[in-house]
Design an enzyme around this catalytic site. Structure first.
Site, PDB file in Angstrom:
ATOM      1  CB  SER A   1      -0.927   0.012   1.224  1.00  0.00           C
ATOM      2  OG  SER A   1      -0.198  -0.210   2.414  1.00  0.00           O
TER       3      SER A   1
ATOM      4  CD  GLU B   1      -7.704  -5.289   1.428  1.00  0.00           C
ATOM      5  OE1 GLU B   1      -6.575  -5.826   1.409  1.00  0.00           O
ATOM      6  OE2 GLU B   1      -7.899  -4.119   1.041  1.00  0.00           O
TER       7      GLU B   1
HETATM    8  O1  KIV Z   1      -0.435  -3.442   1.568  1.00  0.00           O
HETATM    9  C1  KIV Z   1      -1.137  -3.383   2.583  1.00  0.00           C
HETATM   10  O2  KIV Z   1      -1.129  -2.400   3.336  1.00  0.00           O
HETATM   11  C2  KIV Z   1      -1.995  -4.525   2.873  1.00  0.00           C
HETATM   12  C3  KIV Z   1      -3.026  -4.353   3.942  1.00  0.00           C
HETATM   13  C4  KIV Z   1      -4.239  -3.746   3.353  1.00  0.00           C
HETATM   14  C5  KIV Z   1      -3.337  -5.634   4.637  1.00  0.00           C
HETATM   15  O3  KIV Z   1      -1.891  -5.528   2.249  1.00  0.00           O
END
Ligand code: KIV
Length: 292
Positions: free
Chosen positions: A48, A185
């Site tokens: 993310s 998720e």
């Molecule tokens: O990349 C990320 O932050 C994630 C979370 C949403 C679990 O995979």
């Protein structure tokens, strides 16, 4: 008080005792320190970061080298949580050897304890191979942002019987492949509850309701540091963007008006030293050339 390092065994024990597991993302040294000091169990250096730190549209474009750069900084700040490195898109899909090699880089170069990768039944053989190489793997099913093109956008998964069944089968396949925990998720709460009952490894939910063994959020979403949108499943515990903006504009104004820096922000020199220096430079106390 110093806490004991969290390991995959700590998480297993927490699930067995019914103690909730806490997890947050972090992307650099200060956020790593904060997550550690908040007493969080698991720290994810999530892909993310492509969106919330690097400003990309989605998580697809982030590279292994970019991920490792952030992992190294986090590992310098966070000593106690279990550190999870998120394998980026195309670092584990092409072939199993490459997947093992890239997973190993997260531990050897990035300072991570374990890795996470997205996908269900289709990635189970890769999970098995990485686990057999000695690297613990966390699974991630439901809304898997690396494949949003295939999913048709950031949307809830597992909403009909067939899709929910497929999620349960994926969860079981990942457990059988040796995954030590699962991220669930954006799936309906009853589906997450069923998965949690049907596997014996910890489930960590994000938009998956209260029946998982733990919860995870993206830090920048829950502190108001991501400007583009706030997913429905996020609770904002604070909103620091306007606070930081206020501080930055106050600084700009004070520099322009001359009220910063004040005497307390500078380094003094005795009157005698100033006088001696000016004398040596041939100037009077006002800074004008003397005797000119
Ligand atoms: O990349 C990320 O932050 C994630 C979370 C949403 C679990 O995979």
């Amino acid at each position: 008080m110093s806490r004991k390092k969290v390991t995959i065994l700590t998480l297993k024990e927490k699930r067995e005792k019914g103690e909730p597991i806490t997890m947050l993302t972090a992307y650099d040294y200060p956020t790593g320190l904060l997550v550690d000091q908040a007493g969080i169990d698991i720290l994810l250096v999530g892909d993310s970061l492509a969106m919330v730190v690097l400003g990309h549209e989605n998580t697809v474009s982030v590279t292994m080298d970019e991920m490792l750069h952030h992992c190294k900084a986090v590992a310098r700040g966070a000593k106690t949580p279990l550190l999870v490195g998120d394998m980026p898109f195309m670092s584990y899909q092409v072939d199993v050897k490459e997947a093992i090699h890239n997973a190993g880089r997260f531990l050897k170069e990035g300072g991570m304890d374990v890795v996470k990768l997205e996908g269900g039944v289709e990635v189970a053989p890769t999970v098995r191979a990485i686990v057999d190489a000695g690297i613990p793997v966390m699974g991630h099913i439901g809304l898997t942002p690396q494949t949003i093109s295939k999913l048709g956008g950031f949307r809830v998964q597992g909403k009909d019987v067939a899709a929910a069944r497929a999620l349960i089968e994926s969860a079981q396949a990942l457990e059988q492949a040796g995954a030590f925990a699962l991220i669930l998720e954006a799936i309906p709460s009853p589906v997450a509850q069923l998965i949690t009952r049907r596997v014996s490894i910890p489930t960590i939910g994000i938009g998956a309701g209260p029946h998982c063994n733990g919860q995870v959020l993206v830090m920048h979403d829950m502190i108001g540091l991501f400007d583009r949108f706030v997913p429905k499943f996020v609770k904002q515990y604070t909103n620091i963007f306007p606070l930081v903006l206020q501080a930055l504009t106050a600084y700009r104004d004070e520099v322009i008006t001359g009220s910063f820096p004040g005497p307390e922000h500078g380094y003094p020199l005795s009157d005698e030293a100033v006088e001696a220096l000016l004398k040596e430079l041939g100037q009077d106390v006002s800074g004008e050339d003397a005797g000119g």
